[in-house]
Motif scaffolding. Structure first.
Motif, PDB file in Angstrom:
ATOM      1  N   TYR A 151       6.144   9.490  -2.613  1.00  0.00           N
ATOM      2  CA  TYR A 151       5.684   9.747  -3.974  1.00  0.00           C
ATOM      3  C   TYR A 151       4.213   9.360  -4.132  1.00  0.00           C
ATOM      4  CZ  TYR A 151       6.893   4.765  -4.316  1.00  0.00           C
ATOM      5  OH  TYR A 151       7.002   3.418  -4.095  1.00  0.00           O
ATOM      6  N   ILE A 152       3.524  10.150  -4.910  1.00  0.00           N
ATOM      7  CA  ILE A 152       2.175   9.823  -5.369  1.00  0.00           C
ATOM      8  C   ILE A 152       2.181  10.046  -6.878  1.00  0.00           C
ATOM      9  CG2 ILE A 152      -0.284  10.360  -5.273  1.00  0.00           C
ATOM     10  CD1 ILE A 152       0.071  11.358  -2.451  1.00  0.00           C
ATOM     11  N   ILE A 153       2.201   8.955  -7.622  1.00  0.00           N
ATOM     12  CA  ILE A 153       2.243   9.012  -9.080  1.00  0.00           C
ATOM     13  C   ILE A 153       0.811   9.001  -9.598  1.00  0.00           C
ATOM     14  CG2 ILE A 153       3.214   7.987 -11.170  1.00  0.00           C
ATOM     15  CD1 ILE A 153       5.293   8.869  -9.028  1.00  0.00           C
ATOM     16  N   VAL A 154       0.494   9.908 -10.508  1.00  0.00           N
ATOM     17  CA  VAL A 154      -0.888  10.085 -10.937  1.00  0.00           C
ATOM     18  C   VAL A 154      -0.992  10.097 -12.457  1.00  0.00           C
ATOM     19  CG1 VAL A 154      -2.924  11.559 -10.791  1.00  0.00           C
ATOM     20  CG2 VAL A 154      -1.291  11.535  -8.903  1.00  0.00           C
ATOM     21  N   ASN A 155      -1.945   9.345 -12.996  1.00  0.00           N
ATOM     22  CA  ASN A 155      -2.358   9.499 -14.391  1.00  0.00           C
ATOM     23  C   ASN A 155      -3.728   8.840 -14.545  1.00  0.00           C
ATOM     24  OD1 ASN A 155      -1.708   6.682 -14.728  1.00  0.00           O
ATOM     25  ND2 ASN A 155       0.420   7.286 -15.118  1.00  0.00           N
ATOM     26  N   SER A 156      -4.233   8.806 -15.762  1.00  0.00           N
ATOM     27  CA  SER A 156      -5.597   8.316 -15.962  1.00  0.00           C
ATOM     28  C   SER A 156      -5.712   7.537 -17.260  1.00  0.00           C
ATOM     29  CB  SER A 156      -6.580   9.486 -15.989  1.00  0.00           C
ATOM     30  OG  SER A 156      -7.899   9.031 -16.219  1.00  0.00           O
ATOM     31  N   PHE A 179      -3.232   5.768  -9.317  1.00  0.00           N
ATOM     32  CA  PHE A 179      -2.279   6.277  -8.329  1.00  0.00           C
ATOM     33  C   PHE A 179      -1.288   5.180  -7.968  1.00  0.00           C
ATOM     34  CE2 PHE A 179      -6.261   8.522  -7.666  1.00  0.00           C
ATOM     35  CZ  PHE A 179      -5.879   9.851  -7.522  1.00  0.00           C
ATOM     36  N   ILE A 180      -0.010   5.511  -7.969  1.00  0.00           N
ATOM     37  CA  ILE A 180       1.001   4.627  -7.384  1.00  0.00           C
ATOM     38  C   ILE A 180       1.408   5.254  -6.062  1.00  0.00           C
ATOM     39  CG2 ILE A 180       3.254   3.553  -7.619  1.00  0.00           C
ATOM     40  CD1 ILE A 180       3.031   3.748 -10.598  1.00  0.00           C
ATOM     41  N   ILE A 181       1.127   4.557  -4.973  1.00  0.00           N
ATOM     42  CA  ILE A 181       1.463   5.031  -3.632  1.00  0.00           C
ATOM     43  C   ILE A 181       2.085   3.867  -2.876  1.00  0.00           C
ATOM     44  CG2 ILE A 181       0.589   6.001  -1.481  1.00  0.00           C
ATOM     45  CD1 ILE A 181      -1.759   7.151  -3.065  1.00  0.00           C
ATOM     46  N   GLY A 182       3.333   4.027  -2.480  1.00  0.00           N
ATOM     47  CA  GLY A 182       4.008   2.956  -1.743  1.00  0.00           C
ATOM     48  C   GLY A 182       4.121   1.695  -2.575  1.00  0.00           C
ATOM     49  N   ASN A 183       3.574   0.603  -2.081  1.00  0.00           N
ATOM     50  CA  ASN A 183       3.712  -0.698  -2.737  1.00  0.00           C
ATOM     51  C   ASN A 183       2.506  -1.106  -3.569  1.00  0.00           C
ATOM     52  OD1 ASN A 183       6.320  -1.467  -1.593  1.00  0.00           O
ATOM     53  ND2 ASN A 183       5.248  -1.529   0.372  1.00  0.00           N
ATOM     54  N   TRP A 236      -5.669  13.277  -2.442  1.00  0.00           N
ATOM     55  CA  TRP A 236      -5.043  13.923  -3.599  1.00  0.00           C
ATOM     56  C   TRP A 236      -6.121  14.386  -4.581  1.00  0.00           C
ATOM     57  CZ3 TRP A 236      -4.985  14.193  -8.727  1.00  0.00           C
ATOM     58  CH2 TRP A 236      -3.929  14.860  -9.338  1.00  0.00           C
ATOM     59  N   TYR A 237      -7.075  13.519  -4.878  1.00  0.00           N
ATOM     60  CA  TYR A 237      -8.149  13.843  -5.809  1.00  0.00           C
ATOM     61  C   TYR A 237      -8.951  15.042  -5.302  1.00  0.00           C
ATOM     62  CZ  TYR A 237     -12.124  12.949  -8.946  1.00  0.00           C
ATOM     63  OH  TYR A 237     -13.111  13.049  -9.893  1.00  0.00           O
ATOM     64  N   GLN A 238      -9.234  15.071  -4.023  1.00  0.00           N
ATOM     65  CA  GLN A 238      -9.979  16.182  -3.433  1.00  0.00           C
ATOM     66  C   GLN A 238      -9.202  17.490  -3.588  1.00  0.00           C
ATOM     67  OE1 GLN A 238     -11.482  15.554   0.590  1.00  0.00           O
ATOM     68  NE2 GLN A 238     -10.899  17.635   1.183  1.00  0.00           N
ATOM     69  N   ASP A 239      -7.905  17.446  -3.295  1.00  0.00           N
ATOM     70  CA  ASP A 239      -7.092  18.655  -3.398  1.00  0.00           C
ATOM     71  C   ASP A 239      -6.990  19.134  -4.837  1.00  0.00           C
ATOM     72  OD1 ASP A 239      -5.352  20.579  -1.966  1.00  0.00           O
ATOM     73  OD2 ASP A 239      -3.800  19.749  -3.266  1.00  0.00           O
ATOM     74  N   TYR A 240      -6.839  18.195  -5.762  1.00  0.00           N
ATOM     75  CA  TYR A 240      -6.775  18.547  -7.184  1.00  0.00           C
ATOM     76  C   TYR A 240      -8.048  19.271  -7.626  1.00  0.00           C
ATOM     77  CZ  TYR A 240      -6.670  17.882 -12.274  1.00  0.00           C
ATOM     78  OH  TYR A 240      -6.704  18.085 -13.629  1.00  0.00           O
ATOM     79  N   MET A 241      -9.198  18.689  -7.316  1.00  0.00           N
ATOM     80  CA  MET A 241     -10.460  19.297  -7.721  1.00  0.00           C
ATOM     81  C   MET A 241     -10.653  20.675  -7.086  1.00  0.00           C
ATOM     82  SD  MET A 241     -12.015  17.494  -9.926  1.00  0.00           S
ATOM     83  CE  MET A 241     -11.751  15.878 -10.676  1.00  0.00           C
TER      84      MET A 241
END
Length: 640
Positions: free
Chosen positions: A567-572, A578-582, A626-631
């Motif tokens: 999981y990669i949880i994303v918000n701003s 980002f929540i990634i792993g621990n 993730w940020y790169q892919d989003y943009m």
């Protein structure tokens, strides 16, 4: 020497100093009204934050007063005359009064947005025709905000008039003009530097992210800022920028922007019904707080809680944005809101793969329901982009007797209209309803006054009303032939008022419930998902359950898939989270500003620079990837 204009310059400095003083007063009041959301440890820490706020105040004050400064110093010989000084007085207080009021609006607005005022509010307002009614309702509910504003403006005027410019006529014109020109040039230089926040050519102008350089907790950045700065800095801005941190192969392997699920034997195809529930935060539901250990917890959603016992629920879920339109894009299209919202950007009008396009591809009838006037909140426009075949709003409901007077049709009658309209559809259908009633000004229909728990927060009663409306909907729907083969999704668009300290924590301000229910046992929608999840997971989960055996573009993951997905949880919150792993990673688009243990939802202990394990390094790379892919996908229109 009259040519030096000593009194005029001192008067200008004094008048600008007054603006600094009153901006600090507004900052103190802003914190006073929102201190439960912005923790400050003592007077010393507050004074430090207020001190750093001066740079942002400088930018705001100089933005607003640029014309006033110019007209105060321009050499036109009549500057000191009574009529001209009166003109400057009105210019000063009209411009500063309007700007200053923005800070006072945030005394109330911040409780719901948990961010300083930006031009994003204009993206919402342009779709509303009830702004005046909302404005006056807010004034009636918060009279002390208005009283403070009027009192401070009156004091400001009084202090302004204490220093007057004596009438002087220059005798020697050449020295007068030379001195004035030099003064104007130096002032212009200072104004440019003040607006930029620095005189260094290599330094970009300060923006909202820079406020986080001076804080221990991200929410304190809003105390460093002021509303005028945040509004002006987001005018005509576009923070969408292509970046390159990693190779595409890393994105393909670790971000997996395309998903493929195989599910055989989904016949007949299930109907899909999605409820996006206004402000229906996790905090209000007992079923989603069984493990939070909140003392004396009270639930305001008895039906929702009972339905949860028969459903698959995500107990550790987060919203991907702060506004309703962000919830729509995240739930239906798997597109979150970052510092700049995709839905308000120049890139939103593009072909987007979503649960709507997937449903259309599978031959579903697709509909969107919202009880507000058609076009409200931007839902109609964005719904058209997503490809909904039908839109049902207040116009189609066509009965103003059920209008709440501000937002739209009350939830109970509109939910009944929803059920009955679905009963006219041919299966399979996919329908989304966005509720309206659990919203400021937090009212319930007159006939239900006293029926629902009021609780300590204004929102508690309307949450109970919307919960009741859901119950009535299911009572009606379960008598209809399409009900048995339907998958229901219930999710909040974002959070709202906070009552428990647990939900004052920075990450928990995004905490929402996600619930999947079906009376058809073949979908096996039972149990709990305890791993972190998000609104963006709903679209791939539904595509999986529907048996869509083609690739989908998705940053979320199916919550019912047999294969393990990271999981990669994303918000701003002004910086990307980002929540990634621990771990939780805070990223400003260029650098990391914080790294926290996943249990540290309040961001108490910043591990940045303290801990540098392989897992953290990998998490940093994944965040950037993730940020790169989003943009890349947003800017280059690759969201289909």
């Amino acid at each position: 020497m009259k040519e030096i204009r000593f009194h005029e310059i001192l008067a200008l400095i004094y008048r600008l100093a007054l603006a600094y003083f009153f901006y600090q007063v507004a900052r103190l009041l802003f914190w006073f009204f929102n201190k439960n959301l912005i923790p400050v440890e003592g007077i010393g820490e507050y004074l430090k934050l207020a001190y750093h706020g001066i740079a942002f105040d400088t930018t705001a004050i100089l933005y607003v007063n640029s014309l006033f400064i110019l007209l105060s110093l321009i050499p036109i010989l009549i500057n000191t005359k009574k009529g001209y000084q009166k003109f400057l007085f009105y210019l000063y207080f009209i411009t500063n009064g309007i700007a200053y009021s923005m800070n006072f609006g945030d005394f109330v607005y911040y409780k719901f947005s948990q961010a300083r005022l930006t031009t994003a509010v204009m993206n919402v307002a342009q779709h509303e025709n009830n702004i005046g009614k909302i404005f006056f309702t807010s004034i009636a509910e918060h009279p002390f905000v208005v009283i403070w504003f009027v009192a401070l403006i009156a004091l400001w005027i009084f202090l302004y008039k204490r220093v007057k410019v004596p009438i002087q006529k220059p005798v020697k014109l050449i020295p007068y003009f030379i001195f004035s020109t030099v003064t104007l040039c130096l002032t212009a230089l200072l104004v440019v530097g003040g607006i930029r926040g620095d005189f260094k050519h290599s330094t970009r102008p300060i923006n909202l992210v820079d406020a986080n350089r001076y804080v221990k907790k991200p929410s304190q950045g809003n105390l460093v800022l002021n509303s005028v700065f945040s509004f002006f800095r987001t005018l005509n801005t576009n923070n969408f920028r292509e970046v390159h941190f990693v190779d595409e192969s890393f994105i393909t392997e670790n971000i997996k922007p395309y998903k493929l699920y195989h599910r055989d034997g989904v016949d007949p195809k299930p109907n899909i019904v999605i409820f996006i529930l206004e402000s229906f935060g996790k905090e209000y539901s007992g079923a989603f707080n069984k493990n939070t250990d909140i003392k004396d917890f009270v639930s305001y959603t008895p039906f929702f809680d009972s339905l949860a016992t028969q459903s698959l629920i995500a107990t550790n879920a987060f919203a991907n944005g702060r506004q309703s339109i962000h919830g729509m894009s995240s739930v239906l299209a798997g597109i979150p809101s970052l510092k700049d919202a995709f839905t308000g950007s120049p890139y939103s009008n593009q072909k987007i793969q979503s649960i709507v396009s997937v449903s259309n591809d599978m031959g579903y009838d697709t509909s969107f329901f919202h009880g507000a006037p058609n076009g409200s909140m931007g839902f109609l426009g964005f719904g058209n982009i997503l490809g909904f075949k039908h839109y049902y709003g207040k116009n189609e409901y066509n009965n103003d007797a059920d209008f709440d007077g501000i937002w739209g049709i009350w939830d109970e009658p509109f939910f009944q209209y929803f059920a009955k309209t679905l009963n006219t559809k041919k299966s399979p259908f996919m329908a989304t309803l966005f509720s309206v009633s659990s919203h400021h000004p937090f009212k319930v229909p007159e006939k239900y006054r006293g029926k629902f728990k009021k609780g300590p927060l204004e929102i508690h009663e309307p949450i109970g009303y919307t919960d009741y409306a859901l119950k009535q909907f299911f009572e009606t729907a379960k008598k209809m032939p399409w009900y048995e083969n339907t998958i229901f999704v219930l999710v909040a668009d974002h959070t709202n008022q906070i009552g428990y300290p647990e939900y004052e924590k920075a990450m928990n301000r995004f905490a929402i419930p996600i619930l999947f229910y079906s009376p058809n046992p073949k979908f096996n929608l039972k149990g709990e998902v305890n791993e972190p999840s998000q609104q963006m997971d709903i679209y791939p989960t539904l595509a999986d359950l529907m048996g869509y055996n083609k690739k989908i573009r998705s940053w979320g993951r199916s919550l019912v898939s047999d294969k393990k997905e990271d999981y990669i949880i994303v918000n701003s919150s002004g910086v990307e989270q980002f929540i990634i792993g621990n771990y939780i990673y805070l990223f400003d688009g260029k650098d990391f500003t914080g790294i926290y243990d996943i249990k540290d939802l309040g961001y108490e202990d910043n591990l940045l620079g303290k801990v540098n394990t392989p897992e953290i390094k990998n998490g940093e790379l994944k965040s950037k990837a993730w940020y790169q892919d989003y943009m890349d996908r947003v800017i280059n229109r690759k969201l289909n």
